[in-house]
Write a protein that holds these residues in place. Sequence first.
Motif, PDB file in Angstrom:
ATOM      1  N   VAL A  87       0.926  -1.173   0.099  1.00  0.00           N
ATOM      2  CA  VAL A  87      -0.131   0.191   0.140  1.00  0.00           C
ATOM      3  C   VAL A  87       0.977   1.228   0.004  1.00  0.00           C
ATOM      4  N   LEU A  88       0.479   2.214  -0.936  1.00  0.00           N
ATOM      5  CA  LEU A  88       1.179   3.458  -0.933  1.00  0.00           C
ATOM      6  C   LEU A  88       0.289   4.610  -0.399  1.00  0.00           C
ATOM      7  N   ASP A  89       1.035   5.807   0.231  1.00  0.00           N
ATOM      8  CA  ASP A  89       0.193   6.795   0.577  1.00  0.00           C
ATOM      9  C   ASP A  89       0.452   7.914  -0.257  1.00  0.00           C
ATOM     10  N   LEU A  90      -0.053   8.458  -1.169  1.00  0.00           N
ATOM     11  CA  LEU A  90       0.342   9.436  -2.040  1.00  0.00           C
ATOM     12  C   LEU A  90      -0.248  10.488  -1.842  1.00  0.00           C
ATOM     13  N   PRO A  91       0.418  11.510  -2.355  1.00  0.00           N
ATOM     14  CA  PRO A  91      -0.083  12.937  -1.818  1.00  0.00           C
ATOM     15  C   PRO A  91      -1.569  13.327  -1.985  1.00  0.00           C
ATOM     16  N   TYR A  92      -2.028  12.841  -3.139  1.00  0.00           N
ATOM     17  CA  TYR A  92      -3.553  13.242  -3.386  1.00  0.00           C
ATOM     18  C   TYR A  92      -4.533  11.959  -2.800  1.00  0.00           C
ATOM     19  N   CYS A  93      -3.898  10.835  -2.247  1.00  0.00           N
ATOM     20  CA  CYS A  93      -4.791   9.541  -1.861  1.00  0.00           C
ATOM     21  C   CYS A  93      -4.159   8.764  -0.826  1.00  0.00           C
ATOM     22  N   LYS A  94      -4.751   8.322   0.156  1.00  0.00           N
ATOM     23  CA  LYS A  94      -4.097   7.365   1.033  1.00  0.00           C
ATOM     24  C   LYS A  94      -4.300   5.950   0.632  1.00  0.00           C
ATOM     25  N   ASN A  95      -3.640   5.036   1.012  1.00  0.00           N
ATOM     26  CA  ASN A  95      -4.377   3.466   0.822  1.00  0.00           C
ATOM     27  C   ASN A  95      -4.478   3.285  -0.778  1.00  0.00           C
TER      28      ASN A  95
END
Length: 634
Positions: A87-95
Amino acid sequence: KDINMSEDELNTYKEIVYNLPNPVAIICEGKFVYGNNAALNFLCLTKENALYDINPLSLIPEKALPEVQKTAIDILQGGSISNVETVLDLPYCKNIHVKISANFIRFEGKPAIFITIDDITESRKFAANSDLMERRFRTLLNNSPGFYYKCHNDNFWTMIDMSDKCFEITGYKPSEFINNAKLSYESIIFPEDREQIRDKINNAISDKIPFQIEYRIRTKSGHIKYVWEKGIAVYEPGDKDITLEGFIMDVTNLMTALKKSKESDNLKNNLLANLNHEFRTPMNSIMGYAEIISSLSADEKILEFTKGILSSSKRLMATLESILKFSEIVSNTLVVNYEILNIVEVVRNQIRIFEISARKKNIILKNICNTEEIFCNLDRVLIGTIVHNLIDNAIKFTNAGTVTVETSVVKLPDAFELAVIKVKDTGIGISRKYHSIIFEEFKQISEGIGRSFEGSGLGLTIAKKLTEIMNGKLNFDSSPGLGSVFTVSFPIVNYKKSGSEQINTPEIIKNKPEVLIVEDNKSNVLVVKNFLRKIANCDYSLNSRDALAMCQSKKYDIILLDINLGERITGEDVMLEIKKIPANENTPIIAVTGYAMSGDKERLLAKGFSEYISKPFDQESLIKLINKTVEEFC
């Protein structure tokens, strides 16, 4: 340099990698040093330089950092990973769920990690939704009055799959039947019934139509039960074997009730009055959940199953309605509400109901009438039932050809006029030796397990008795191979519509009404809330005490009140108590009930209820009633 690429080849390779559909990136010395176009889009970046300012570890959830750092060290020492889900936490969206593959490379002579990313977030959501729909479907099956099955069409009806309700009906767990692990399903069927069942199924397979059968089984405890089964042959692609799929329901209580009802009319009528509620209440949940799942799912298999559940449930309710109507007739409890009505409209409305079923059998359904108005003094529901039963009977016993409904006026001596409705078919016809029993209750020309046509055997009986109750006549003429003609007639009355008689179209609800649902069955509460979710704000109470407390603290626009709350206090008593509360003394209260015997509606409205609806109901009927109530009272 190591693979000796020319400059042109290298540029071509770079262009291919840059335009790959999946994100590709290179991390060197803890920083991004390269990202293709898909990687920039994945991170919502417009320029490649912006990628270099992002710390790769900032995309990793904190709890996963130690494991990721250890993996990175392993890769830099020559290791690799392939399709690892994380799972990645991107700047615009989590999970954001992804699959990552990574390999060791050298970038400008330095150790680096070459990464490819596959975004699987949507596929995970789809899988989760599919799992949810599967759980809902299984819940629906396990709360239905029967069990689903899939089996081979062999000598033992070897089971492939069965729902858990099998245990409640047979006493055996599904695992004991599947692949004949301990016994075959065929072994619990009465030996005398097996051959007729096989013939019925094989004939249905030959004609490529569903089959319906009733037979006896012996349960694990040794008890005898009557079951009703509806199924269809399924031809799997590339598989020569035919499998059967269907639904099996315990009808022992119904069969017992019918047997006793023939012995004593009074006992039958009392018993069926109670069965009315006990059937309608669970059927409201079953049919409601099936309708909700159909509206939420795009899975063709689930839609097929829910369609079958709705179809079987509607057939069961139609049978129950016929039995209850008959019990009211023989017990002289039928309430007749006479009104002057246009029977041309009644006939036209009934024909519309059968257009689809006639089309499915390739039957031409004709309506012949040379006038727009013929008025009689009749009960609207009862004349509708008569015409409905006659058309249903004609279509049922017609395999090909035409069913014609002709409405006309016949003049008799002394200027007396009759309204005449003729239902003609090109069906199998009836031998003269059976003419004397055609209107007898529970009778069909073909009877028993091997009968050719489904139904309770009450349709013509009810049509005949209702016609006579309203001072009409019902006759018929029929011959084998030539079809049948049923003729019903009633006296005409002189009547003209006034100009003020207009149809009012309900206004669209501008603001969602506040609705209180008072119902002791949680499943029915969930069904009603789902049905009304788009047009109303719903609160609910599972008992009268909480309902009265809620009415003390809040003003409601509409109250849906179940009549049987499973308490000493009835819905009628609760309605009277609510009307004593100033905040809701004028709130319209709709009676919701599984008791739908003749006269119940009139009795409840006279008690003080504003409207009435009987279980089971569908979403369209409930929404129409809410709209009507809002228009009249809010």
